[in-house]
Design an enzyme around this catalytic site. Structure first.
Site, short mmCIF file in Angstrom:
data_model
loop_
_atom_site.label_atom_id
_atom_site.label_comp_id
_atom_site.label_asym_id
_atom_site.label_seq_id
_atom_site.Cartn_x
_atom_site.Cartn_y
_atom_site.Cartn_z
N CYS A 36 0.83 -1.22 0.00
CA CYS A 36 0.00 0.00 0.00
C CYS A 36 0.86 1.25 0.00
CB CYS A 36 -0.98 0.00 1.17
SG CYS A 36 -0.22 0.41 2.74
N ASP A 38 2.82 2.74 2.43
CA ASP A 38 3.18 3.45 3.65
C ASP A 38 4.12 2.57 4.46
OD1 ASP A 38 1.54 5.54 2.99
OD2 ASP A 38 -0.13 4.85 4.22
N CYS A 65 3.16 9.47 4.30
CA CYS A 65 2.75 10.83 4.02
C CYS A 65 3.63 11.81 4.79
CB CYS A 65 1.29 11.02 4.39
SG CYS A 65 1.07 10.98 6.18
N CYS A 109 -0.69 7.31 10.88
CA CYS A 109 0.67 7.73 10.55
C CYS A 109 1.57 7.60 11.79
CB CYS A 109 0.67 9.18 10.06
SG CYS A 109 -0.64 9.58 8.90
#
Ligand code: FES
Length: 159
Positions: A36, A38, A65, A109
Site C-alpha cells: 500500500c 506506507d 505521508c 501515521c
C-alpha cells in the site's frame, strides 16, 4: 484539517531530523506495507548511561505521508536517552508532542512509527541485519510488482 497542525507538520518537514540509514545500528524495525506504500523503518543505537542501556541515536526512512515523516523525525528525538522499556510504554502522542493532537485521519501515521519502534524494541525483535544483506527500504518498496509511485527524497544533510 486544522491549519495549525498542517503548519506544525510543514515546520517539521522543513528541518527533518535524523534522516537516513544508520550503519552499525543495534536494532532496526520496519512497519507498514510495501503493497500500500506506507512504510517506516527506524534504526536505533544504544549506549550505557548511569548503568542503564538507553537510546543514544535513532534515524529513520519513511515512505509515508508528510505526517508520517514529521512524526518519525520528531520521534527520533523524543526517544533519545530512554530505555527500550520506557519507549515501549510511550503512547503515540508522546512520540511527536510538538504536533499536538493528530486529526483522526492521521492517527495511523503515528501508529506506523510506533509499530516500527515496537518492531525494533520488542524482546523478540531480531538484531539489526548487516547492511549488505538487508534490503533497503527503497528496494523493499520498489520491488513491489504493479505499483506506480513517485519517490521524493528529502535532503539528508540536515541530520
Ligand atoms: Fe498513510 Fe500518513 S502514513 S496517510
Amino acid at each position: 484539517m486544522d491549519t495549525t497542525f498542517e503548519q506544525k507538520v510543514a515546520d517539521a518537514l522543513a528541518n527533518p531530523k535524523n534522516l537516513g540509514e544508520m550503519e552499525n545500528a543495534d536494532a532496526v524495525g520496519t512497519a507498514g506495507s510495501a503493497g500500500c506504500g506506507d512504510m517506516v523503518r527506524l534504526w536505533l543505537k544504544f549506549k550505557e548511561e548511569n548503568g542503564r542501556k538507553v537510546i543514544d541515536r535513532a534515524s529513520f526512512q519513511s515512505f509515508g505521508c508528510e505526517t508520517a515523516i514529521a512524526v518519525a523525525s520528531l520521534a527520533t528525538e523524543a526517544i533519545r536517552g530512554k530505555t527500550a522499556e520506557e519507549v515501549l510504554k510511550m503512547k503515540s502522542t508522546d512520540l511527536a508532542p510538538d504536533l499536538g493532537p493528530l486529526p483522526p485521519v492521521k492517527l495511523h501515521c503515528t501508529q506506523l512509527v510506533e509499530s516500527a519502534l515496537h518492531a525494533a524494541l520488542e524482546p523478540s525483535a531480531k538484531p539489526a541485519e548487516p547492511a549488505k544483506s538487508a534490503p533497503t527500504l527503497l528496494e523493499q518498496i520498489t520491488t513491489q510488482p504493479e505499483r506506480k509511485m513517485k519517490v521524493v527524497f528529502l535532503k539528508d544533510d540536515q541530520t
